[in-house]
Scaffold this motif. Structure first.
Motif: not given
Length: 259
Positions: A119, A185, A212-213, A216
């Motif tokens: 990412l 992503e 965190e991404e 998610k």
């Protein structure tokens, strides 16, 4: 402890213990020493497997994240592993994710990422890697950890010897550029298997917002932060790392807890 390097066709690897395979994928400057506490702990419960990824040995056309993912696929098929728990650090995590996305395989039960690219990752500096500058390499190696003392003379020398070879430097840059181009992503939601994210709160290379991404975007993931820890938690805080991983694997495997 020295591990026996085994050979199967053109693949070199370590295989310690018995049970469901725990396959470890190392990063760009990864070495067996990175995983030693993990191997020593989990070989009681799992067949711990570390393929020697040919990061700097592939021809330049295939020196990419996708090229390494194909290598992992061929290795797993050749060894006929099933019920796999895949774990990757840094570039190794990225390679593991691309392997999962490119191969609709039911061989893998879980995936664990720690400091993974895929990412975002902070570049090591515009002029990196500088050849022949040992002190520069020391600073960059220290940057990997919360505790700079983790950058031992031995580790610095290992990185220095790689970055002092012109062809290896070209391949390192090729892999780093490939990792930046290969952003996952839009694809991560396709990975439905249980995913564990173990992240250092003080990771400078893939900072906490990256974790965190991932959390998610991966639909079946759980995230654990470890304080006072950098980009390689399995090296810097092995006991805490191993406990988190053990509890996760216990939920998702036939791990022999009485071993």
């Amino acid at each position: 402890m020295q591990y026996e390097i085994k050979q199967h066709d053109k693949f070199s690897y370590i295989e310690e213990g018995e049970g469901e395979p725990l396959v470890l994928l190392h990063g760009l400057f990864g070495a067996l020493s990175n995983f030693k506490p993990l191997i020593d702990h989990f070989k009681q419960y799992n067949k711990v497997v570390v393929p020697m990824l040919p990061l700097l040995d592939m021809d330049i056309l295939h020196t990419s994240v996708s090229g390494l993912a194909k290598y992992v696929h061929r290795f797993i098929e050749a060894r006929d592993y099933n019920h796999i728990h895949l774990l990757g650090n840094s570039l190794g995590g990225h390679v593991g994710l691309v392997y999962l996305l490119k191969n609709e395989s039911d061989r893998v039960k879980t995936v664990t990422l720690t400091g993974s690219s895929g990412l975002f990752e902070s570049a090591m500096g515009d002029s990196y890697p500088k050849r022949g500058d040992r002190e520069y390499i020391r600073k960059k190696t220290e940057y990997t950890f919360y505790d700079p003392a983790m950058a031992t003379d031995e580790l610095v020398e290992e990185v220095f010897s790689i970055t002092n070879n012109r062809l290896k430097v070209i391949k390192i840059i090729a892999l780093a550029k490939s990792a930046i181009r290969n952003n996952l992503e839009k694809e991560l939601q396709q990975i439905k298997i249980p995913a564990l994210l173990i992240w250092g709160k003080n990771d400078n290379i893939t900072p906490p917002f990256v974790a965190e991404e991932f959390h998610k975007l991966l639909p079946n993931s759980e995230l654990y932060f470890i304080d006072k820890c950098g980009h390689a938690p399995m090296m810097e805080v092995p006991e805490e790392f191993n406990e988190i991983l053990f509890n996760f694997l216990k939920k998702h495997s036939s791990i022999a807890t009485e071993a």
